[in-house]
Design a protein around this motif. Structure first.
Motif, mmCIF file in Angstrom:
data_model
loop_
_atom_site.group_PDB
_atom_site.id
_atom_site.type_symbol
_atom_site.label_atom_id
_atom_site.label_comp_id
_atom_site.label_asym_id
_atom_site.label_seq_id
_atom_site.Cartn_x
_atom_site.Cartn_y
_atom_site.Cartn_z
ATOM 1 N N GLY A 117 75.873 56.131 -0.485
ATOM 2 C CA GLY A 117 75.797 55.814 -1.900
ATOM 3 C C GLY A 117 77.192 55.712 -2.491
ATOM 4 N N CYS A 118 77.277 55.571 -3.795
ATOM 5 C CA CYS A 118 78.570 55.453 -4.458
ATOM 6 C C CYS A 118 79.400 56.721 -4.249
ATOM 7 C CB CYS A 118 78.368 55.212 -5.945
ATOM 8 S SG CYS A 118 77.730 53.573 -6.318
ATOM 9 N N GLY A 119 80.672 56.535 -3.919
ATOM 10 C CA GLY A 119 81.582 57.655 -3.728
ATOM 11 C C GLY A 119 82.345 57.559 -2.419
ATOM 12 N N TRP A 120 83.069 58.632 -2.107
ATOM 13 C CA TRP A 120 83.885 58.729 -0.899
ATOM 14 C C TRP A 120 83.070 59.298 0.255
ATOM 15 C CZ3 TRP A 120 88.574 56.687 -0.264
ATOM 16 C CH2 TRP A 120 89.273 56.315 -1.424
ATOM 17 N N HIS A 121 83.290 58.763 1.461
ATOM 18 C CA HIS A 121 82.562 59.219 2.643
ATOM 19 C C HIS A 121 83.470 59.187 3.870
ATOM 20 C CE1 HIS A 121 78.788 58.761 0.427
ATOM 21 N NE2 HIS A 121 79.285 57.628 -0.018
ATOM 22 N N ASP A 122 83.317 60.173 4.740
ATOM 23 C CA ASP A 122 83.919 60.115 6.066
ATOM 24 C C ASP A 122 82.954 59.353 6.961
ATOM 25 O OD1 ASP A 122 86.209 61.583 5.403
ATOM 26 O OD2 ASP A 122 85.173 63.474 5.760
ATOM 27 N N VAL A 123 83.506 58.558 7.874
ATOM 28 C CA VAL A 123 82.694 57.713 8.748
ATOM 29 C C VAL A 123 82.800 58.230 10.176
ATOM 30 C CG1 VAL A 123 82.384 55.375 9.632
ATOM 31 C CG2 VAL A 123 83.027 55.726 7.234
ATOM 32 N N ASN A 124 81.672 58.497 10.801
ATOM 33 C CA ASN A 124 81.649 58.988 12.176
ATOM 34 C C ASN A 124 81.111 57.949 13.149
ATOM 35 O OD1 ASN A 124 82.628 61.602 11.551
ATOM 36 N ND2 ASN A 124 80.631 62.099 10.719
ATOM 37 N N LEU A 125 81.195 56.692 12.802
ATOM 38 C CA LEU A 125 80.758 55.610 13.678
ATOM 39 C C LEU A 125 81.923 55.152 14.542
ATOM 40 C CD1 LEU A 125 78.844 53.575 10.967
ATOM 41 C CD2 LEU A 125 77.834 55.050 12.701
ATOM 42 N N ARG A 126 81.662 54.757 15.781
ATOM 43 C CA ARG A 126 82.702 54.221 16.663
ATOM 44 C C ARG A 126 82.102 53.105 17.501
ATOM 45 N NH1 ARG A 126 85.074 55.894 13.397
ATOM 46 N NH2 ARG A 126 86.313 57.741 13.236
#
Length: 113
Positions: free
Chosen positions: A54-63
């Motif tokens: 959703g709206c906002g900051w996120h860490d991404v754990n996809l590779r």
């Protein structure tokens, strides 16, 4: 060190080696299973369960190889992606938009909306 989150505007164009540089982009695509309407949805090709942001900051754990669908309904309707050191590397087109040939190796953070 993270950027100044309150004043960091979204980039208007993509940078070299961007996530969506491989030509698999489409405008107005239907949402895949597991994706929520009004969210940025992303996944890896080897994992059937997508992540919804959703709206906002996120860490991404996809590779590795994957895909994304931008269905944001608020704000600028764009998602800005950052590398490990918080350098901006790509900004999505305005929603609705998707890329079915994304590479997540360099994306560690994102800001939606």
């Amino acid at each position: 060190m993270s950027p100044d989150r309150a004043s960091d505007p979204l980039l208007a164009s993509s940078l070299p080696n961007a996530v969506a540089a491989s030509g698999g982009e489409t405008a107005g695509a239907a949402l895949p299973a597991g994706c929520w309407a009004g969210y940025f949805c992303a996944g890896q090709n080897n994992d059937p369960v997508p992540n919804n942001y959703g709206c906002g900051w996120h860490d991404v754990n996809l590779r590795g190889e994957g895909w994304w669908v931008n269905d944001l309904k608020q704000g600028t309707k764009r998602v800005k992606m950052y590398d490990f050191n918080w350098n901006p590397i790509y900004t999505t087109p305005v929603a609705p938009y998707s890329d079915w040939t994304a590479d997540w190796d360099d994306v560690y953070h994102l800001y939606a909306c």
